[in-house]
Write an enzyme that holds these catalytic residues in place. Structure first.
Site, mmCIF file in Angstrom:
data_model
loop_
_atom_site.group_PDB
_atom_site.id
_atom_site.type_symbol
_atom_site.label_atom_id
_atom_site.label_comp_id
_atom_site.label_asym_id
_atom_site.label_seq_id
_atom_site.Cartn_x
_atom_site.Cartn_y
_atom_site.Cartn_z
ATOM 1 N N ASP A 43 -0.290 -18.177 4.595
ATOM 2 C CA ASP A 43 -1.208 -19.166 4.001
ATOM 3 C C ASP A 43 -1.653 -20.185 5.046
ATOM 4 O O ASP A 43 -2.837 -20.519 5.154
ATOM 5 C CB ASP A 43 -0.594 -19.836 2.754
ATOM 6 C CG ASP A 43 0.893 -20.088 2.869
ATOM 7 O OD1 ASP A 43 1.510 -19.614 3.839
ATOM 8 O OD2 ASP A 43 1.465 -20.762 1.985
ATOM 9 N N LYS A 51 5.210 -13.780 5.324
ATOM 10 C CA LYS A 51 5.584 -14.771 4.309
ATOM 11 C C LYS A 51 7.108 -14.653 4.155
ATOM 12 O O LYS A 51 7.645 -14.397 3.063
ATOM 13 C CB LYS A 51 4.842 -14.460 2.994
ATOM 14 C CG LYS A 51 5.014 -15.498 1.916
ATOM 15 C CD LYS A 51 4.015 -16.623 1.997
ATOM 16 C CE LYS A 51 4.301 -17.673 0.925
ATOM 17 N NZ LYS A 51 3.513 -18.890 1.087
ATOM 18 N N ASP A 96 -5.219 -6.783 6.119
ATOM 19 C CA ASP A 96 -6.465 -6.435 5.440
ATOM 20 C C ASP A 96 -7.264 -7.701 5.126
ATOM 21 O O ASP A 96 -8.454 -7.823 5.440
ATOM 22 C CB ASP A 96 -6.114 -5.690 4.132
ATOM 23 C CG ASP A 96 -7.317 -4.988 3.519
ATOM 24 O OD1 ASP A 96 -8.392 -5.002 4.134
ATOM 25 O OD2 ASP A 96 -7.168 -4.428 2.417
ATOM 26 N N TYR A 153 0.837 -1.204 0.000
ATOM 27 C CA TYR A 153 0.000 0.000 0.000
ATOM 28 C C TYR A 153 0.875 1.259 0.000
ATOM 29 O O TYR A 153 0.397 2.347 0.281
ATOM 30 C CB TYR A 153 -0.914 0.041 1.228
ATOM 31 C CG TYR A 153 -1.972 -1.026 1.253
ATOM 32 C CD1 TYR A 153 -1.628 -2.370 1.389
ATOM 33 C CD2 TYR A 153 -3.317 -0.709 1.168
ATOM 34 C CE1 TYR A 153 -2.591 -3.351 1.427
ATOM 35 C CE2 TYR A 153 -4.290 -1.689 1.202
ATOM 36 C CZ TYR A 153 -3.923 -3.016 1.326
ATOM 37 O OH TYR A 153 -4.881 -3.994 1.371
#
Ligand code: NAD
Length: 357
Positions: free
Chosen positions: A223, A190, A247, A124
């Protein structure tokens, strides 16, 4: 004395849920002096910008705002007002509690998770280069000089994660956990793939965790986190994540507790707070007096806590919880199809009735 609060009705369903929330907040007996200002798609034609300067000025002056959702065009058009607002006012922490109230439409039990989302960095960052532009070509040239091949027809959105940004959001999560007697913080990342952005976030999380020996710490790859949240959400307490994962996971958590109509939120900086639901402007439902105002009302409860109006916050939350538990005056998203439901403003009436009892 009245509290000065900036009120931004927003786009789509924003004005309806904001009005319902204003009514229940006033029904607590607290006096508010609302400074109503407008932002979003609805003002672009008239004012030439979706985020007029008087909106920022009002929030800077009042330090507290209640905001309805605003529309952001997908793929093209003006940039997100929400992202701009969070950046302009350095509202670096997005707090999204996801708690099941008895009677909420969910198969889960005992979920009480708080998502702490970093609000200013990550993908973002707003640093984007469109396919085919001179800037994109220069970036491709630069990275190819560094030994990386990139297709010429690529577009770019840069993922930027800093030590400063990571440290303050992770500290925020731990301080929140301590202040609200939460037992555990889970950092989401991640870092196995993005070693220098998410890897940095994780390294800082591990470091900061060492300063809070009273709070348990763990981390999860995003994940796996998504899968575990759906399988056994009760194992999670406070979740801290970079912007994008925060988000996505906060919408996932909203799904666990009964939907977006029940998920409140706050955007917090060091001394400015903007309260808004997790959901967007749902333009398809605009003006129908149909959607659930409870996510916005619960954001109002968060605002009352921020104003140290703890007793009234508890009263309003209890009144909302009673309306949910009774199940008589709830909107379409709280009942299976075919059941009797009410509209947005009737939910406000029902909450006010509970408050007045
Ligand atoms: P959305 O949250 O507006 O709506 C998705 C779906 O969730 C709706 O179709 C509806 O079925 C349900 N829903 C949402 N709010 C509800 C409510 N209060 N009661 C009952 N059901 C509700 O998401 P979207 O359709 O992806 O986005 C629409 C617009 O909102 C986009 O322009 C997006 O950029 C914007 N948006 C704004 C904010 C914000 O202002 N903070 C946040 C998210 C999305």
């Amino acid at each position: 004395m009245a509290y000065n609060v900036t009120l931004i009705p927003g786009d789509g369903i924003g004005p309806e849920v904001t009005e319902a929330t204003r009514r229940v907040l006033e029904a607590t007996g607290i006096a508010f002096s609302w400074d109503v200002v407008h932002a979003g798609a609805g003002v672009v034609d008239r004012l030439g910008t979706p985020l007029p300067e008087n909106v920022l000025e009002s929030i800077r002056k009042n330090r507290v705002a209640l905001k309805g959702p605003v529309t952001t065009p997908v793929g093209s058009g003006f940039r997100s007002v929400n992202v701009a607002l969070r950046k302009e006012l350095d509202l670096y922490a997005c707090l999204r509690p996801c708690k099941i109230y008895p009677g909420a439409p969910t198969q889960f039990k005992d979920v009480d998770i708080v998502v702490v989302r970093e609000n200013t960095e990550d993908v973002y960052s707003g640093i984007e280069f469109e396919k085919g532009t001179d800037q994109a070509a220069r970036l491709i040239e630069l990275v190819s000089k560094m030994g990386h091949g990139v297709r010429e027809d690529s577009g770019f959105s840069l993922k930027v994660i800093s030590e400063t940004g990571s440290r303050r959001i992770i500290k925020f999560a731990f301080d929140y956990a301590r202040a609200y007697q939460r037992r555990k913080v889970t950092a989401v990342h991640k870092a196995n793939i993005m070693k220098f952005s998410d890897g940095l976030f994780l390294a800082i999380a591990r470091e900061v965790a060492g300063e809070y020996p009273d709070i348990e710490f763990e981390d999860r790859i995003v994940d796996n986190m998504a899968m575990q949240l759906v399988r056994r959400p009760q194992q999670f307490d406070v979740i801290v994540a970079p912007n994008l994962y925060g988000d996505i996971l906060s919408d996932l958590c909203a799904g666990l507790i009964g939907g977006l109509g029940l998920a409140p939120g706050a955007n917090l900086g060091d001394d400015i707070a903007v309260f808004e639901p997790t959901h967007g402007s749902a333009p398809g439902y605009k003006g129908q007096n149909k959607v659930n105002p409870m996510a916005m009302m619960l954001s109002g409860v968060m605002m009352l806590r921020h104003l140290d109006e703890t007793k009234n916050a508890d009263r309003l939350e209890k009144a909302i919880a009673e309306v949910i538990a009774e199940g008589k005056n709830v909107t379409y998203d709280m009942k299976p199809p075919g059941h009797q439901v009410v509209g947005t403003s009737q939910v406000a009436d029902a909450v006010i009735e509970k408050l007045e009892k």
